[in-house]
Scaffold this active site. Structure first.
Site, PDB file in Angstrom:
ATOM      1  N   ASP A   1      -5.725   6.433  -5.986  1.00 60.28           N
ATOM      2  CA  ASP A   1      -4.299   6.115  -5.970  1.00 60.28           C
ATOM      3  C   ASP A   1      -4.121   4.926  -5.027  1.00 60.28           C
ATOM      4  OD1 ASP A   1      -1.621   5.912  -5.317  1.00 60.28           O
ATOM      5  OD2 ASP A   1      -1.252   8.066  -5.298  1.00 60.28           O
TER       6      ASP A   1
ATOM      7  N   LYS B   1       4.453   0.203  -6.875  1.00 59.71           N
ATOM      8  CA  LYS B   1       5.005  -0.527  -5.728  1.00 59.71           C
ATOM      9  C   LYS B   1       4.945  -2.060  -5.904  1.00 59.71           C
ATOM     10  CE  LYS B   1       5.469   3.051  -2.406  1.00 59.71           C
ATOM     11  NZ  LYS B   1       4.772   4.327  -2.526  1.00 59.71           N
TER      12      LYS B   1
ATOM     13  N   PHE C   1      -0.311  11.713  -0.603  1.00 61.54           N
ATOM     14  CA  PHE C   1       0.981  11.629  -1.293  1.00 61.54           C
ATOM     15  C   PHE C   1       0.757  10.995  -2.659  1.00 61.54           C
ATOM     16  CE2 PHE C   1       4.945   9.704  -2.643  1.00 61.54           C
ATOM     17  CZ  PHE C   1       5.791  10.801  -2.554  1.00 61.54           C
TER      18      PHE C   1
END
Ligand SMILES: *Cc1c(COP(=O)(O)O)cnc(C)c1O
Length: 392
Positions: free
Chosen positions: A220, A249, A135
């Protein structure tokens, strides 16, 4: 007031939201508008990694908000430089670019990889290999990079230049590399795709392959970075370093912030005018990020992540239920794969006062705050056990 009905009237239905309205939080606890308290093992999807309203972050935000909210990136600001210094030092890489979200960080990393080869006259070297079940975000380039069809359906034409290989399959990756490949992009631990950590040795082989073929390695770490796995970056657990790492995040201590960090050599391809962001590195978000990283370092929270991770894994492994298939993950990014759909159990846990997430249909995902105690792990596991019995 029915906030949920009101919300349905005015907000797009992009999220399958749980039927509660959260109003305030303190540490690992959050309260809804009915005054009901929940133990939060989601951290806003690994954003509030010190729980809600950590005093050091609240203070840093208040102080910076009273001084200066925003200044354009045509000027320098103190919190942004301070945060970049920390990130450079922790990552072992060269230079930072700040943006506002994970998708934007990955977009920037993709642009940088292409520009790096363009600058060397290798204009055909512009394709990126990513992983099945990955993702990487919801923008057009990052949803194309994402190795899950459900994220892409309906959004064609997709961005050209992406290829997908199964995760943890080194031979498959090596076979997919060709003259047009410029980079490999992957999560050291896949989060949304089902909590799949890279196998020991796999990332080292990927790193060597990238050296051999002249490719950039992009990690990532938007979900797994910033201390979540017991080290500041998840790749430290594997003894490898990427050429570019992306963050978001938890980076802004709860405020919206993203970043990518690259080696000095690769960063040199982003000169004046090549990339930008109005809000990127905003002083208030950067101040919160600085307070977050300082707290993690001062309180030795990475040690706590390792200890409590082992404890939580043990407690989960001790649950006697034949529907449990596997417990996996790293640090405080753990997944419990079940033979059945987990949504009913996650919903029941919420009713019992415990917030959990899924990661795909069959995996319960645990993302407690990095400063969680073993006592609160016991409370969470007790609720989980009760729910497993009731949903038997
Ligand atoms: C959440 C996430 C993203 C996207 O971040 P946004 O801030 O929602 O754009 C990208 N990659 C990974 C691994 C993520 O977990």
């Amino acid at each position: 007031m029915d906030y949920i009905e009101d919300g349905k009237n005015v907000l797009m239905g992009t999220y399958g939201r749980f039927p509660i309205v959260l109003e305030r939080g303190e540490g690992p606890w959050v309260w809804d508008t009915e005054g009901k308290r929940y133990l939060d093992f989601t951290c806003g999807i690994s954003v509030n990694n010190l729980g809600q309203c950590h005093p050091a972050i609240v203070q840093a935000v208040q102080k910076q908000a009273a001084k200066m909210f925003h200044c354009s990136n045509l000027y320098w600001s103190i919190p942004q430089v301070a945060l970049a210094e920390k990130l450079v030092s922790y990552s072992g890489l060269g230079k930072v670019f700040f943006c506002n979200s994970g998708a934007e960080a990955n977009e920037g990393a993709i642009k940088l990889a292409r520009k790096y080869f363009y600058d060397q006259g290798q204009t055909d070297k512009n394709e990126i290999i990513t992983m099945v079940k990955s993702f990487h975000g919801r923008t057009l380039a990052t949803l194309t990079a994402t190795g899950q069809d459900k994220v892409k359906t309906g959004f064609a034409p997709l961005m050209p230049g992406f290829h997908y290989v199964p995760y943890n399959d080194f031979e498959g990756l090596a076979a997919a590399v060709n003259d047009r490949t410029c980079a490999v992009m992957m999560e050291p631990i896949q989060g949304e795709g089902g909590v799949y950590p890279a196998d020991a040795g796999y990332l080292k082989k990927v790193r060597s392959l990238c050296e051999e073929k002249g490719l950039l390695l992009i990690f990532d770490e938007i979900q797994c970075g910033m201390g979540r796995t017991g080290t500041m970056f998840a790749y430290e657990n594997y003894g490898v370093r990427p050429d570019i790492v992306t963050l978001a995040k938890a980076l802004g201590g709860g405020l919206p912030m993203g970043a990518f960090i690259a080696t000095d050599e690769v960063s040199a391809s982003f000169g004046p005018g090549s990339h930008g962001s109005t809000f990127g590195g905003n002083p208030v978000a950067a101040a919160a990020g600085n307070a977050y990283l300082e707290t993690v370092a001062e309180k030795h929270l990475l040690d706590n992540v390792k200890t409590v991770s082992a404890y939580l894994k043990d407690q989960l492994a001790a649950i006697d239920d034949s529907r449990i298939k596997e417990i996996r993950g790293m640090g405080l990014l753990l997944g419990m794969e079940m033979t059945v759909e987990v949504a009913p159990m996650v919903n029941s846990c919420l009713k019992q006062g415990l917030l959990l997430l899924n990661a795909g249909p069959n995996v319960i995902r645990f993302l407690p705050p990095l400063n969680i105690t073993e006592e609160l792990v016991d409370s969470a596991v007790a609720i989980l056990k009760k729910v497993f019995k009731e949903e038997a």
